[in-house]
Design a protein around this motif. Structure first.
Motif, PDB file in Angstrom:
ATOM      1  N   ILE A   1       9.621   8.896  -8.018  1.00  0.00           N
ATOM      2  CA  ILE A   1       9.818   9.214  -6.607  1.00  0.00           C
ATOM      3  C   ILE A   1       9.155  10.537  -6.250  1.00  0.00           C
ATOM      4  O   ILE A   1       8.534  10.680  -5.196  1.00  0.00           O
ATOM      5  CB  ILE A   1      11.318   9.241  -6.303  1.00  0.00           C
ATOM      6  CG1 ILE A   1      11.906   7.845  -6.380  1.00  0.00           C
ATOM      7  CG2 ILE A   1      11.587   9.875  -4.950  1.00  0.00           C
ATOM      8  CD1 ILE A   1      13.410   7.781  -6.277  1.00  0.00           C
ATOM      9  N   ALA A   2       9.237  11.499  -7.125  1.00  0.00           N
ATOM     10  CA  ALA A   2       8.698  12.842  -6.857  1.00  0.00           C
ATOM     11  C   ALA A   2       7.182  12.855  -6.704  1.00  0.00           C
ATOM     12  O   ALA A   2       6.628  13.820  -6.183  1.00  0.00           O
ATOM     13  CB  ALA A   2       9.114  13.781  -7.979  1.00  0.00           C
ATOM     14  N   SER A   3       6.520  11.802  -7.135  1.00  0.00           N
ATOM     15  CA  SER A   3       5.055  11.762  -7.066  1.00  0.00           C
ATOM     16  C   SER A   3       4.535  11.371  -5.698  1.00  0.00           C
ATOM     17  O   SER A   3       3.334  11.448  -5.458  1.00  0.00           O
ATOM     18  CB  SER A   3       4.508  10.780  -8.105  1.00  0.00           C
ATOM     19  OG  SER A   3       4.838  11.195  -9.417  1.00  0.00           O
ATOM     20  N   PHE A   4       5.419  10.921  -4.812  1.00  0.00           N
ATOM     21  CA  PHE A   4       4.989  10.436  -3.503  1.00  0.00           C
ATOM     22  C   PHE A   4       5.330  11.436  -2.407  1.00  0.00           C
ATOM     23  O   PHE A   4       6.498  11.672  -2.128  1.00  0.00           O
ATOM     24  CB  PHE A   4       5.649   9.092  -3.195  1.00  0.00           C
ATOM     25  CG  PHE A   4       5.162   7.963  -4.044  1.00  0.00           C
ATOM     26  CD1 PHE A   4       5.918   7.500  -5.113  1.00  0.00           C
ATOM     27  CD2 PHE A   4       3.943   7.365  -3.777  1.00  0.00           C
ATOM     28  CE1 PHE A   4       5.465   6.450  -5.903  1.00  0.00           C
ATOM     29  CE2 PHE A   4       3.485   6.318  -4.557  1.00  0.00           C
ATOM     30  CZ  PHE A   4       4.247   5.858  -5.619  1.00  0.00           C
ATOM     31  N   PRO A   5       4.311  11.996  -1.734  1.00  0.00           N
ATOM     32  CA  PRO A   5       4.595  12.936  -0.650  1.00  0.00           C
ATOM     33  C   PRO A   5       4.933  12.275   0.681  1.00  0.00           C
ATOM     34  O   PRO A   5       5.523  12.900   1.560  1.00  0.00           O
ATOM     35  CB  PRO A   5       3.280  13.719  -0.529  1.00  0.00           C
ATOM     36  CG  PRO A   5       2.238  12.779  -1.003  1.00  0.00           C
ATOM     37  CD  PRO A   5       2.882  11.954  -2.083  1.00  0.00           C
ATOM     38  N   TYR A   6       4.540  11.014   0.842  1.00  0.00           N
ATOM     39  CA  TYR A   6       4.748  10.330   2.130  1.00  0.00           C
ATOM     40  C   TYR A   6       5.651   9.120   1.959  1.00  0.00           C
ATOM     41  O   TYR A   6       5.429   8.287   1.063  1.00  0.00           O
ATOM     42  CB  TYR A   6       3.414   9.903   2.730  1.00  0.00           C
ATOM     43  CG  TYR A   6       2.492  11.069   3.017  1.00  0.00           C
ATOM     44  CD1 TYR A   6       1.254  11.167   2.392  1.00  0.00           C
ATOM     45  CD2 TYR A   6       2.875  12.073   3.905  1.00  0.00           C
ATOM     46  CE1 TYR A   6       0.418  12.242   2.638  1.00  0.00           C
ATOM     47  CE2 TYR A   6       2.046  13.153   4.158  1.00  0.00           C
ATOM     48  CZ  TYR A   6       0.817  13.232   3.527  1.00  0.00           C
ATOM     49  OH  TYR A   6      -0.005  14.296   3.774  1.00  0.00           O
ATOM     50  N   TRP A   7       6.640   9.030   2.858  1.00  0.00           N
ATOM     51  CA  TRP A   7       7.635   7.967   2.813  1.00  0.00           C
ATOM     52  C   TRP A   7       7.862   7.391   4.204  1.00  0.00           C
ATOM     53  O   TRP A   7       7.778   8.112   5.205  1.00  0.00           O
ATOM     54  CB  TRP A   7       8.967   8.510   2.301  1.00  0.00           C
ATOM     55  CG  TRP A   7       8.944   8.848   0.849  1.00  0.00           C
ATOM     56  CD1 TRP A   7       8.498  10.007   0.276  1.00  0.00           C
ATOM     57  CD2 TRP A   7       9.390   8.021  -0.218  1.00  0.00           C
ATOM     58  NE1 TRP A   7       8.635   9.947  -1.091  1.00  0.00           N
ATOM     59  CE2 TRP A   7       9.183   8.730  -1.420  1.00  0.00           C
ATOM     60  CE3 TRP A   7       9.947   6.739  -0.289  1.00  0.00           C
ATOM     61  CZ2 TRP A   7       9.512   8.209  -2.672  1.00  0.00           C
ATOM     62  CZ3 TRP A   7      10.274   6.227  -1.532  1.00  0.00           C
ATOM     63  CH2 TRP A   7      10.052   6.952  -2.704  1.00  0.00           C
ATOM     64  N   GLY A   8       8.174   6.104   4.242  1.00  0.00           N
ATOM     65  CA  GLY A   8       8.631   5.512   5.472  1.00  0.00           C
ATOM     66  C   GLY A   8      10.111   5.764   5.665  1.00  0.00           C
ATOM     67  O   GLY A   8      10.790   6.309   4.795  1.00  0.00           O
ATOM     68  N   GLN A   9      10.628   5.319   6.814  1.00  0.00           N
ATOM     69  CA  GLN A   9      12.029   5.578   7.162  1.00  0.00           C
ATOM     70  C   GLN A   9      12.979   4.541   6.573  1.00  0.00           C
ATOM     71  O   GLN A   9      14.184   4.739   6.579  1.00  0.00           O
ATOM     72  CB  GLN A   9      12.186   5.612   8.687  1.00  0.00           C
ATOM     73  CG  GLN A   9      12.316   4.258   9.368  1.00  0.00           C
ATOM     74  CD  GLN A   9      11.017   3.457   9.371  1.00  0.00           C
ATOM     75  OE1 GLN A   9       9.936   3.948   9.033  1.00  0.00           O
ATOM     76  NE2 GLN A   9      11.115   2.194   9.782  1.00  0.00           N
ATOM     77  N   GLY A  10      12.421   3.446   6.074  1.00  0.00           N
ATOM     78  CA  GLY A  10      13.250   2.410   5.468  1.00  0.00           C
ATOM     79  C   GLY A  10      13.504   1.247   6.395  1.00  0.00           C
ATOM     80  O   GLY A  10      13.551   1.393   7.619  1.00  0.00           O
ATOM     81  N   THR A  11      13.660   0.076   5.801  1.00  0.00           N
ATOM     82  CA  THR A  11      14.028  -1.123   6.547  1.00  0.00           C
ATOM     83  C   THR A  11      15.056  -1.887   5.718  1.00  0.00           C
ATOM     84  O   THR A  11      14.913  -2.024   4.505  1.00  0.00           O
ATOM     85  CB  THR A  11      12.792  -1.998   6.864  1.00  0.00           C
ATOM     86  OG1 THR A  11      13.176  -3.083   7.712  1.00  0.00           O
ATOM     87  CG2 THR A  11      12.131  -2.546   5.610  1.00  0.00           C
ATOM     88  N   GLN A  12      16.109  -2.372   6.365  1.00  0.00           N
ATOM     89  CA  GLN A  12      17.239  -2.982   5.660  1.00  0.00           C
ATOM     90  C   GLN A  12      16.967  -4.462   5.381  1.00  0.00           C
ATOM     91  O   GLN A  12      16.553  -5.213   6.274  1.00  0.00           O
ATOM     92  CB  GLN A  12      18.515  -2.851   6.488  1.00  0.00           C
ATOM     93  CG  GLN A  12      19.735  -3.488   5.862  1.00  0.00           C
ATOM     94  CD  GLN A  12      20.180  -2.791   4.590  1.00  0.00           C
ATOM     95  OE1 GLN A  12      20.150  -1.564   4.498  1.00  0.00           O
ATOM     96  NE2 GLN A  12      20.588  -3.570   3.593  1.00  0.00           N
ATOM     97  N   VAL A  13      17.227  -4.849   4.150  1.00  0.00           N
ATOM     98  CA  VAL A  13      17.166  -6.252   3.745  1.00  0.00           C
ATOM     99  C   VAL A  13      18.542  -6.659   3.241  1.00  0.00           C
ATOM    100  O   VAL A  13      19.096  -6.002   2.361  1.00  0.00           O
ATOM    101  CB  VAL A  13      16.108  -6.466   2.644  1.00  0.00           C
ATOM    102  CG1 VAL A  13      16.187  -7.884   2.089  1.00  0.00           C
ATOM    103  CG2 VAL A  13      14.715  -6.179   3.176  1.00  0.00           C
ATOM    104  N   SER A  14      19.083  -7.730   3.797  1.00  0.00           N
ATOM    105  CA  SER A  14      20.397  -8.226   3.393  1.00  0.00           C
ATOM    106  C   SER A  14      20.264  -9.696   3.024  1.00  0.00           C
ATOM    107  O   SER A  14      19.766 -10.491   3.825  1.00  0.00           O
ATOM    108  CB  SER A  14      21.410  -8.058   4.518  1.00  0.00           C
ATOM    109  OG  SER A  14      21.561  -6.696   4.851  1.00  0.00           O
ATOM    110  N   VAL A  15      20.704 -10.037   1.826  1.00  0.00           N
ATOM    111  CA  VAL A  15      20.604 -11.402   1.329  1.00  0.00           C
ATOM    112  C   VAL A  15      22.009 -11.918   1.059  1.00  0.00           C
ATOM    113  O   VAL A  15      22.759 -11.332   0.271  1.00  0.00           O
ATOM    114  CB  VAL A  15      19.761 -11.476   0.041  1.00  0.00           C
ATOM    115  CG1 VAL A  15      19.573 -12.933  -0.389  1.00  0.00           C
ATOM    116  CG2 VAL A  15      18.414 -10.800   0.239  1.00  0.00           C
ATOM    117  N   SER A  16      22.367 -13.015   1.697  1.00  0.00           N
ATOM    118  CA  SER A  16      23.694 -13.594   1.528  1.00  0.00           C
ATOM    119  C   SER A  16      23.636 -14.805   0.608  1.00  0.00           C
ATOM    120  O   SER A  16      22.626 -15.511   0.552  1.00  0.00           O
ATOM    121  CB  SER A  16      24.267 -13.990   2.884  1.00  0.00           C
ATOM    122  OG  SER A  16      23.425 -14.925   3.522  1.00  0.00           O
ATOM    123  N   SER A  17      24.728 -15.033  -0.079  1.00  0.00           N
ATOM    124  CA  SER A  17      24.779 -16.153  -1.032  1.00  0.00           C
ATOM    125  C   SER A  17      25.227 -17.438  -0.351  1.00  0.00           C
ATOM    126  O   SER A  17      25.667 -17.437   0.785  1.00  0.00           O
ATOM    127  CB  SER A  17      25.725 -15.817  -2.181  1.00  0.00           C
ATOM    128  OG  SER A  17      27.002 -15.528  -1.663  1.00  0.00           O
TER     129      SER A  17
END
Length: 127
Positions: free
Chosen positions: A111-127
């Motif tokens: 993780i420390a090697s990456f200076p640029y990150w997105g804000q994230g997107t949620q993935v939800s998988v139901s059984s």
């Protein structure tokens, strides 16, 4: 400075598919080490996939190997994560990351090697 913006998250049933795009604010990916990470509630952020500079090679965590595919479209400045055969344990916030000046890019990059990150997107998988 580079801004990364993920999209494409959502709720699906087990066995379904999703594709997550990660758009960069300027041309970045052709020379970058890029990766996708995920973080489930109460767990540490973990690496999912790495794409080496120029898209020459890929690396996947064992938990997603054979189901997920990382790729890039340099004309669109977009990184992708295609996720097939989704499982409930894939439920997490997914983040893209980029390093335009990699000294190394192999395996699941820290993780420390990456200076640029997105804000994230949620993935939800139901059984």
């Amino acid at each position: 400075q580079v801004q990364l913006v993920e999209s494409g998250g959502g709720s699906v049933q087990a066995g379904g598919s999703l594709r997550l795009p990660c758009a960069a604010s300027r041309a970045t990916y052709s020379r970058s080490c890029t990766g996708w990470f995920r973080q489930a509630p109460g767990k540490v952020r973990e690496g999912v996939a790495t794409l080496y500079p120029g898209g020459t090679s890929t690396y996947y965590a064992d938990s997603v190997k054979g189901r997920f595919t990382i790729s890039q479209d340099n004309a669109k400045n977009t990184l992708y994560l295609q996720m097939n055969s989704l499982k409930p344990e894939d439920t997490a916030m997914y983040y893209c990351a980029a390093n335009p000046w990699p000294l190394t890019c192999a395996g699941i990059v820290s993780i420390a090697s990456f200076p640029y990150w997105g804000q994230g997107t949620q993935v939800s998988v139901s059984s």
